[in-house]
Design an enzyme around this catalytic site. Structure first.
Site, short mmCIF file in Angstrom:
data_model
loop_
_atom_site.label_atom_id
_atom_site.label_comp_id
_atom_site.label_asym_id
_atom_site.label_seq_id
_atom_site.Cartn_x
_atom_site.Cartn_y
_atom_site.Cartn_z
N ASP A 233 36.61 30.56 38.09
CA ASP A 233 36.23 31.55 38.76
C ASP A 233 38.12 31.86 39.36
OD1 ASP A 233 35.85 33.89 41.19
OD2 ASP A 233 33.68 32.62 40.85
N HIS A 256 39.92 33.36 36.93
CA HIS A 256 39.95 34.84 36.92
C HIS A 256 41.05 35.30 37.75
CE1 HIS A 256 35.20 34.70 37.29
NE2 HIS A 256 35.59 33.88 35.81
#
Ligand SMILES: *[C@@H]1O[C@H](CO)[C@@H](O)[C@H](O)[C@H]1NC(C)=O
Ligand SMILES: *[C@@H]1O[C@H](CO)[C@@H](O)[C@H](O)[C@H]1NC(C)=O
Ligand SMILES: *[C@@H]1O[C@H](CO)[C@@H](O)[C@H](O)[C@H]1NC(C)=O
Ligand SMILES: *[C@@H]1O[C@H](CO)[C@@H](O)[C@H](O)[C@H]1NC(C)=O
Ligand SMILES: *[C@@H]1O[C@H](CO)[C@@H](O)[C@H](O)[C@H]1NC(C)=O
Length: 430
Positions: A233, A256
């Site tokens: 993430d 991310h």
């Protein structure tokens, strides 16, 4: 000098009883081995850790040591202050979370594994590893046929523990250690300040859901530098209540990217200001640097600088999304308000993208203002994804300077007296 061996607790209390001695000693070390840790990686050593902590906590400049060459299985614990000055947790060995803690029954699942709170002037350091042991995260995956949206709901409902969390702690340093395989966020600071994170390594697989690297909320005066983060993430996630955050020399691969938000969910107030991210290297990531805002919130994001950002194989290197919705856009109602964005600089962002170089999607009611793009050079990855998109600017005001590829002219709108961004009275204070 007082020495600690078999009669540890009594010994330590004796030390305290002789304050002159304790004050003169440059720092005493309390090894968990002396407190009965089995150190075999199987037996639960949390009692030994807590016992060592409780003694060290009362001694100035003390160190709780997890020695190298040993493996310490620890069940979820809270290590709390207030403690005497300059307490250090020296992790030279390996700390192991109970295997598969993230898939424990909900009723037994802690919100965090190592829960540090109410500490001032505390450090974690060492050449050791903190291992969440979530090696088969995906065995706990939702049924295969759910959409991405409902998969996220599933994870949201089955909250998994954060590996290391600081709450209400100030002047905290975390350095040199390696943190790996978290069931969820790796390192979180909540309601804290004066944080330094330096030379750490975070690593989890790119497909492990919701495994933020470093997560900040309601935390100010933070320095994160010279660290390598790989996760599933956001490598660094900056949430509401954060200000004066400085990130430098960080590798994010995979992940991310560096992210401000999501902010303003459920019409909430969100304030983030004074963030610098410089010399960041993002590879094999969904985003490079991103600001994500749900529709309907209030508050502001201001004075954010991203400079010297290198990207390689990043789907969307530069992104502002004021229509953020992690359930798929159709499932979030359209609302008029949004957390305002003002003063965002992108300086020297270079490298390759696999989907869309720049996506600046700002709200109709609250356009983004003061956005600068200076020397941005982004080209398609050598093996681009099949459906690439051109750059997008929507309701974004500001200016582009130097080379800005492949944005073209006129993407950013200039507020030149004729076209001014719509501003609305702010009914909140950040
Ligand atoms: C960074 O951390 C690693 C691993 O603990 C260590 O070997 C190295 O000496 C550290 N570097 C600095 C500059 O402290
Ligand atoms: C699985 O897919 C079917 C058909 O698309 C759908 O009706 C069903 O709700 C899905 N199951 C779950 C758990 O989402
Ligand atoms: C944190 O450290 C700074 C400077 O070292 C000091 O001025 C401040 O009082 C400390 N704050 C706390 C809460 O310990
Ligand atoms: C913007 O944020 C940086 C970093 O915290 C700070 O040094 C600078 O003074 C801020 N600028 C403004 C205009 O607030
Ligand atoms: C929100 O507005 C967009 C653009 O007008 C539209 O495409 C979308 O369907 C709307 N979403 C909902 C949930 O109404």
């Amino acid at each position: 000098m007082c020495s600690l061996s078999a009669t540890l607790l009594a010994g330590a209390l004796l030390c305290l009883a002789a304050p002159a001695v304790a004050a003169r000693s440059p720092g005493r070390t309390f090894s968990v081995l002396s407190f009965g840790a089995a150190a075999d990686g199987v037996t639960d050593d949390s009692e030994a850790l807590v016992a060592a902590w409780e003694v060290a906590c009362r001694v100035p400049r003390a160190t709780v040591l997890l020695p190298s060459g040993h493996r310490f299985l620890v069940s979820p614990v809270t290590l709390q202050g207030p403690c005497n000055t300059k307490l250090t947790l020296q992790i030279d060995g390996t700390m192991l979370a109970p295997p598969e803690m993230g898939s424990w029954p909900k009723s037994r699942r802690p919100l965090q594994w190592l829960n540090f709170k109410w500490l001032q002037g505390f450090s974690i350091q060492g050449a050791g590893t903190v291992d969440g042991q979530s090696i088969s995260l995906r065995s706990a995956d939702p049924p295969a046929n759910t959409s991405q949206g409902s998969a996220r709901d599933w994870y949201a409902s089955g909250v998994k523990p954060t590996l290391i969390r600081f709450y209400n702690s100030f002047n905290v340093t975390v350095r040199n250690i390696r943190i790996t395989n978290s069931p969820q966020c790796h390192l979180k600071f909540d309601s804290s300040g004066g944080i330094k994170v330096k030379n750490i390594t975070i690593s989890s697989p790119g497909d492990s859901p919701n495994t933020d690297g470093i997560h900040l909320q309601n935390t100010r005066d933070v320095e994160i530098r010279s660290s390598s983060i790989g996760c599933g993430d956001d490598c660094v996630s900056i949430q509401t209540g954060c200000s004066n955050i400085h990130m430098k020399n960080i590798i994010c691969n995979p992940g991310h990217g560096i992210s401000v938000g999501g902010l303003g969910r459920d019409n909430s107030l969100a304030c983030v200001s004074d963030v610098i991210a410089e010399s960041i290297n993002v590879q094999n990531a969904l985003y490079g640097v991103r600001i994500k805002i749900w529709q309907g919130g209030v508050g502001s994001v201001r004075n954010i600088t991203f400079s010297n950002i290198r990207v390689a194989n990043v789907a969307t290197p530069i992104a502002i999304d004021q229509f953020y919705c992690d359930r798929g856009r159709a499932r979030c109602a359209n609302r008029t308000g949004a957390v305002a964005i003002t003063g965002v600089t992108y300086r020297r962002v270079v490298g390759t993208y696999s989907f869309q170089p720049v996506r600046l999607a700002c709200s109709d009611a609250r356009p983004c203002t003061g956005v600068s793009l200076v020397d941005v050079r982004l080209s398609p990855s050598p093996e681009p994804a099949s459906a690439q998109q051109g750059p997008l600017c929507w309701n974004t005001y500001g200016e582009a300077r130097g080379t800005v590829e492949p944005l073209g002219t006129g993407c950013l709108q200039r507020s030149n007296g004729y076209v001014t961004p719509l501003t609305q009275p702010f009914n909140y204070t950040c």
